[in-house]
Each structure stands twice: as structure tokens, then as C-alpha cells.
Write a protein that holds these residues in place. Sequence first.
Motif, mmCIF file in Angstrom:
data_model
loop_
_atom_site.group_PDB
_atom_site.id
_atom_site.type_symbol
_atom_site.label_atom_id
_atom_site.label_comp_id
_atom_site.label_asym_id
_atom_site.label_seq_id
_atom_site.Cartn_x
_atom_site.Cartn_y
_atom_site.Cartn_z
ATOM 1 N N ILE A 193 0.662 -1.247 -0.026
ATOM 2 C CA ILE A 193 -0.190 0.048 -0.198
ATOM 3 C C ILE A 193 0.871 0.992 0.027
ATOM 4 O O ILE A 193 1.755 1.251 0.901
ATOM 5 N N LYS A 194 0.600 2.173 -0.848
ATOM 6 C CA LYS A 194 1.422 3.258 -0.833
ATOM 7 C C LYS A 194 0.373 4.477 -0.715
ATOM 8 O O LYS A 194 -0.486 4.482 -1.290
ATOM 9 N N PHE A 195 0.751 5.402 0.023
ATOM 10 C CA PHE A 195 0.190 6.659 0.287
ATOM 11 C C PHE A 195 0.956 7.869 -0.243
ATOM 12 O O PHE A 195 1.955 8.036 0.556
ATOM 13 N N GLU A 196 0.541 8.644 -0.947
ATOM 14 C CA GLU A 196 1.269 9.460 -1.568
ATOM 15 C C GLU A 196 2.698 9.172 -1.858
ATOM 16 O O GLU A 196 3.925 9.772 -1.381
ATOM 17 N N ASN A 197 2.799 8.094 -2.603
ATOM 18 C CA ASN A 197 4.217 7.322 -3.099
ATOM 19 C C ASN A 197 4.935 6.723 -1.834
ATOM 20 O O ASN A 197 6.198 6.366 -1.959
ATOM 21 N N ARG A 198 4.255 6.765 -0.678
ATOM 22 C CA ARG A 198 5.098 6.337 0.678
ATOM 23 C C ARG A 198 4.376 4.835 0.813
ATOM 24 O O ARG A 198 3.137 4.667 1.156
ATOM 25 N N ASN A 199 5.523 4.027 0.935
ATOM 26 C CA ASN A 199 5.103 2.733 1.426
ATOM 27 C C ASN A 199 4.748 2.451 2.754
ATOM 28 O O ASN A 199 5.543 2.781 3.760
ATOM 29 N N THR A 200 3.402 2.246 3.308
ATOM 30 C CA THR A 200 2.730 2.216 4.530
ATOM 31 C C THR A 200 3.024 1.079 5.336
ATOM 32 O O THR A 200 2.742 0.865 6.557
ATOM 33 N N SER A 201 3.663 0.114 4.541
ATOM 34 C CA SER A 201 3.856 -1.407 5.380
ATOM 35 C C SER A 201 4.721 -1.028 6.663
ATOM 36 O O SER A 201 5.749 -0.385 6.591
ATOM 37 N N GLY A 202 4.313 -1.766 7.815
ATOM 38 C CA GLY A 202 5.089 -1.851 8.813
ATOM 39 C C GLY A 202 4.838 -0.617 9.786
ATOM 40 O O GLY A 202 5.416 -0.551 10.808
ATOM 41 N N LEU A 203 3.969 0.386 9.301
ATOM 42 C CA LEU A 203 4.043 1.692 10.293
ATOM 43 C C LEU A 203 2.785 1.365 11.010
ATOM 44 O O LEU A 203 1.868 0.406 10.874
ATOM 45 N N LYS A 204 2.820 2.047 12.441
ATOM 46 C CA LYS A 204 2.131 1.848 13.180
ATOM 47 C C LYS A 204 0.888 2.844 13.191
ATOM 48 O O LYS A 204 1.031 3.983 12.422
ATOM 49 N N PRO A 205 -0.309 2.647 13.702
ATOM 50 C CA PRO A 205 -1.493 3.481 13.206
ATOM 51 C C PRO A 205 -0.973 5.087 13.726
ATOM 52 O O PRO A 205 -1.432 5.984 12.877
ATOM 53 N N HIS A 206 -0.338 5.224 14.592
ATOM 54 C CA HIS A 206 -0.070 6.805 15.003
ATOM 55 C C HIS A 206 0.823 7.558 13.879
ATOM 56 O O HIS A 206 0.863 8.477 13.472
ATOM 57 N N GLN A 207 1.702 6.524 13.333
ATOM 58 C CA GLN A 207 2.501 7.068 11.976
ATOM 59 C C GLN A 207 1.666 7.327 10.824
ATOM 60 O O GLN A 207 1.867 8.103 10.280
ATOM 61 N N ILE A 208 0.755 6.394 10.553
ATOM 62 C CA ILE A 208 -0.043 6.475 9.456
ATOM 63 C C ILE A 208 -1.208 7.726 9.669
ATOM 64 O O ILE A 208 -1.085 8.482 8.934
ATOM 65 N N ALA A 209 -1.242 7.918 11.100
ATOM 66 C CA ALA A 209 -2.277 9.124 11.175
ATOM 67 C C ALA A 209 -1.380 10.361 10.932
ATOM 68 O O ALA A 209 -1.909 11.156 10.278
ATOM 69 N N LYS A 210 -0.229 10.388 11.244
ATOM 70 C CA LYS A 210 0.618 11.477 11.024
ATOM 71 C C LYS A 210 0.801 11.584 9.672
ATOM 72 O O LYS A 210 0.961 12.787 8.944
ATOM 73 N N LEU A 211 0.843 10.915 8.539
ATOM 74 C CA LEU A 211 0.687 11.010 7.176
ATOM 75 C C LEU A 211 -0.493 11.536 6.515
ATOM 76 O O LEU A 211 -0.092 12.177 5.535
ATOM 77 N N GLY A 212 -1.554 11.655 7.361
ATOM 78 C CA GLY A 212 -2.551 12.188 6.865
ATOM 79 C C GLY A 212 -3.934 11.290 6.694
ATOM 80 O O GLY A 212 -4.529 11.445 5.625
#
Length: 253
Positions: free
Chosen positions: A58-77
Motif C-alpha cells: 500500500i502506498k500513500f502519496e508514494n510512501r510505502n505504509t507497510s510496517g507503520l504503526k497507526p499513529h505513524q499512519i495518522a501523521k501521514l494524513g
Amino acid sequence: MLLAENVSKNFNGLKALDKISLKIEKGEIFALIGPNGAGKTTFFNILTGIYPQTEGTIKFENRNTSGLKPHQIAKLGIARTFQNLRLFHQMTVLENILSGFFFHTKYTVLDSIFRTKRFKEIEDKNLKSAYYLSEFMGLENKINEIAKNLPYGEQKKLEVARALANKPKLLLLDEPTAGMNPNETQEMMELIKKIRENGIFVLLIEHDMRVVMNIPDRVIVFDYGEKIAEGTPDEIRNNEKVIAAYLGKTYDT
Ligand SMILES: Nc1ncnc2c1ncn2[C@@H]1O[C@H](COP(=O)(O)OP(=O)(O)OP(=O)(O)O)[C@@H](O)[C@H]1O
Ligand SMILES: [Mg+2]
């Protein structure tokens, strides 16, 4: 903006998601529909890092989100609401909205203990934004009410307000109109459109066909963990596979 490629999720041998690929462009409203147990909420849970996918990327704004914690993903937007309300029931509307600023609050524990200038500035700014969001969602007259005392439709709105406090670029709504009466549903539809007009793109899980046929630019259909169709609301309404798997007689044109 959001790109999923061959995303699968297994729960002890159960294939909840099977090679899901999809792409969401900026500014769109997407609806995700499908029968109970099709994997819709599971997809949200993976997008928000609640658990990892078994395979795929899964990529969000070209950034791979694998392995990110919920708070890190929240920070991405990426922010979300839940299928079952998860408010702080004993807290006020204002406090619930303020809790949503958490990931954007940049003061340290020491700042808060000593109530530094920085702490006060951020608190003031958050308070202003919280009032603004309560107004945006039509809750300005309820700001000091305890969340659990609000009518159900307003609790759902409060959850959206709190998710918006996270300043998302992508907002995930898991059945935002479930359990609402037709008036409340209408109001929520208007709010979702207003959110999009503010440049936030929205992915919503929805069972109410009045919503599915009116709000989204595109609709994605899941069935038994597979994506069986994608298209405009009109295309989906006339898709034989979708009618067989899901719409059946529930949607009469
Ligand atoms: N944490 C979990 N552990 C084990 N199985 C799970 C878990 N979460 C979901 N499942 C299973 O995965 C499948 C998909 O569930 P999911 O909640 O994603 O469906 P859904 O499309 O959101 O359905 P609904 O419309 O009822 O909300 C179901 O069979 C469910 O029982
Ligand atoms: Mg669900």
C-alpha cells in the motif's frame, strides 16, 4: 494518492482479503460496498495500520505504509471513524474533538507540566480549531454536552469531527450513516460533500444505496475478500456480478 497492489489478509486460514488492487486519485469520493463479511472493515484496518497485510503493498502519496504503526499512519494524513462508535463517552463534545489533535500536538510533557508559552499557544490554537470543527459539523450548540447524551446521529457527527481534527488528507468513514434516520442521513451526505470541497478525499464504507448512488465519484465492490467491480454508481447499479452478489432485490430503481 492511495495505491493498493495485491493486498491480501489471512486470519487463521480465512482469506478476508484476496489480492485487492485499487487506486484513488486526489479529490475523489470513493465508496466501498459489499455484503457482510466481505472484508471492507478489514481493508480499513490494514490502511490504518491496525494490523499488517499478509501480502501486497500500500502506498500513500508514494510512501510505502507497510510496517507503520497507526499513529505513524495518522501523521501521514489518514484518519478514520469506526463502524461502532468509539467516542470518549463520558467526555464532552469539545474534549472529544480536542482528543483528535493529539497526533499534531508538538509540545513535550515538560511543556505541559510547566505550561510554557508554547503549550498555551498550541492549546489556544487547538481550542479555536475545535470550535471551528464543531461548527462545521453542526454541533456548535452541543459543545459542552457529554458525548453519551447526544442523539445517535450527532455522536456519528462527533466522530467525524474528531477524525477531521487529525487534519487528514484521506478520511476513511466506516458506515457513517448506519442506524441514522433519513434526515440524519441527508445531513451526513451534505457534510461529506462539504468535506470533499475542503480538499480532503473520502473513502466510505456504506450499505445505504441512497448514499452510494448519490455521493461517490466511484464505487468499489468487495465480495468474499475479492474486488468484483469498480465504476461509477450507474455502472455499478447495472453490473450483473454486483446485482448477483450484493444488490439483488435490495435496490429497486
Ligand atoms: N481480527 C479478526 N480476526 C479474525 N477474523 C476476522 C478479524 N477481522 C475480520 N475477520 C473476518 O474477516 C472477514 C471480513 O470481515 P470484515 O469485518 O472486514 O467485513 P465487512 O465487509 O466490514 O462486513 P460488515 O459489512 O458486516 O461490516 C469476516 O469473515 C470476519 O469474520
Ligand atoms: Mg465492516
